[in-house]
Design a protein around this motif. Sequence first.
Motif, PDB file in Angstrom:
ATOM      1  N   MET A 118     -19.408   4.536 -10.875  1.00 59.15           N
ATOM      2  CA  MET A 118     -17.937   5.056 -10.740  1.00 59.15           C
ATOM      3  C   MET A 118     -17.019   3.834 -10.138  1.00 59.15           C
ATOM      4  N   ASP A 119     -15.868   3.735 -10.515  1.00 58.25           N
ATOM      5  CA  ASP A 119     -15.200   2.452  -9.998  1.00 58.25           C
ATOM      6  C   ASP A 119     -14.708   2.696  -8.875  1.00 58.25           C
ATOM      7  N   THR A 120     -13.795   1.348  -8.430  1.00 65.07           N
ATOM      8  CA  THR A 120     -13.186   1.518  -7.092  1.00 65.07           C
ATOM      9  C   THR A 120     -12.194   2.517  -6.876  1.00 65.07           C
ATOM     10  N   LYS A 121     -11.488   2.890  -7.857  1.00 70.15           N
ATOM     11  CA  LYS A 121     -10.187   3.831  -7.924  1.00 70.15           C
ATOM     12  C   LYS A 121     -10.877   5.357  -7.773  1.00 70.15           C
ATOM     13  N   LYS A 122     -11.689   5.595  -8.336  1.00 66.70           N
ATOM     14  CA  LYS A 122     -12.352   6.853  -8.357  1.00 66.70           C
ATOM     15  C   LYS A 122     -13.082   7.129  -6.909  1.00 66.70           C
ATOM     16  N   LYS A 123     -13.458   5.984  -6.375  1.00 65.28           N
ATOM     17  CA  LYS A 123     -14.453   6.160  -4.979  1.00 65.28           C
ATOM     18  C   LYS A 123     -13.193   6.584  -4.094  1.00 65.28           C
ATOM     19  N   SER A 124     -12.213   5.745  -4.136  1.00 67.03           N
ATOM     20  CA  SER A 124     -11.102   5.653  -3.206  1.00 67.03           C
ATOM     21  C   SER A 124     -10.487   7.221  -3.346  1.00 67.03           C
TER      22      SER A 124
ATOM     23  N   LEU B 144     -11.685   9.929  -4.385  1.00 71.18           N
ATOM     24  CA  LEU B 144     -12.717  10.997  -3.848  1.00 71.18           C
ATOM     25  C   LEU B 144     -12.920  11.023  -2.437  1.00 71.18           C
ATOM     26  N   LEU B 145     -12.556   9.754  -1.795  1.00 71.55           N
ATOM     27  CA  LEU B 145     -12.735   9.463  -0.398  1.00 71.55           C
ATOM     28  C   LEU B 145     -11.392  10.330   0.175  1.00 71.55           C
ATOM     29  N   ARG B 146     -10.346  10.160  -0.441  1.00 63.88           N
ATOM     30  CA  ARG B 146      -9.058  10.685   0.066  1.00 63.88           C
ATOM     31  C   ARG B 146      -9.189  12.084  -0.135  1.00 63.88           C
TER      32      ARG B 146
ATOM     33  N   LEU C 140     -11.229  13.650   2.781  1.00 64.96           N
ATOM     34  CA  LEU C 140     -10.450  13.415   4.109  1.00 64.96           C
ATOM     35  C   LEU C 140      -9.600  14.536   4.092  1.00 64.96           C
ATOM     36  N   SER C 141      -8.805  14.613   3.061  1.00 65.08           N
ATOM     37  CA  SER C 141      -7.676  15.764   3.136  1.00 65.08           C
ATOM     38  C   SER C 141      -8.202  17.162   3.408  1.00 65.08           C
ATOM     39  N   VAL C 142      -9.289  17.357   2.619  1.00 62.85           N
ATOM     40  CA  VAL C 142     -10.339  18.582   3.061  1.00 62.85           C
ATOM     41  C   VAL C 142     -10.446  18.813   4.336  1.00 62.85           C
ATOM     42  N   TYR C 143     -11.169  17.806   4.831  1.00 69.73           N
ATOM     43  CA  TYR C 143     -11.180  17.725   6.359  1.00 69.73           C
ATOM     44  C   TYR C 143     -10.425  17.860   7.308  1.00 69.73           C
ATOM     45  N   TRP C 144      -9.132  17.126   7.070  1.00 72.45           N
ATOM     46  CA  TRP C 144      -7.658  17.408   7.832  1.00 72.45           C
ATOM     47  C   TRP C 144      -7.210  18.580   7.774  1.00 72.45           C
ATOM     48  N   LYS C 145      -7.454  19.318   6.523  1.00 82.11           N
ATOM     49  CA  LYS C 145      -6.994  20.532   6.170  1.00 82.11           C
ATOM     50  C   LYS C 145      -7.608  21.637   7.237  1.00 82.11           C
TER      51      LYS C 145
END
Length: 200
Positions: free
Chosen positions: A1-7, A9-11, A14-19
Amino acid sequence: MDTKKKSDLLRHHLSVYWKLFTVTFTLSTCTFGGGFVIVGMMKQKFVEELGWLSEEEMLDMTAIAQSAPGALGVNIAVIVGYRLKKLKGAFVCALGAILPPLLIISLISVFYQQFKGNRFISIALQVMRAGVAAVILDVVLSLAQTVVHTKNGFWIALMVFTFLGTVVFHIPAIVLIFICGTAGFFSTCFSDKDTKEKPL
């Protein structure tokens, strides 16, 4: 998995946790009248608006939260969080559910004497009871409708029995919970057995 996909996925995580946090925090802040009010509001948010849970899942979670010790609002928040995002989700939802009453009660305790004798606050609280009763009635009817939609005669009969036991015969809640839990356990065991023995 490249850096963009990891980023990405992380976002997303985080958006789900924030929601989860913002929803439970907002609902807990605006909830007056006990746990069943927040159950109805969570059903509307997570089932009807977001579509993250089904009505049957929400019904099962409500039954578990009601049967477990502790505040119903916190229990249902923890169960919903765990269902969606395991332990981290449970922690986030618990934090969102606990913080508002903690802050509000702490504030009220500081000005308790002023609140206690305030005529306007007393009237406002009395008026709010009518709204709370309406919301609780809506939750009860909604949950009952979900049970009826299962078209399972056993569950419907158990619901009617529990209602009569509470309203007419005044059977203690702990006894009814134990009876329903035992009945559900044996019903599940027999249904699983029938499913396994059913020929292909």
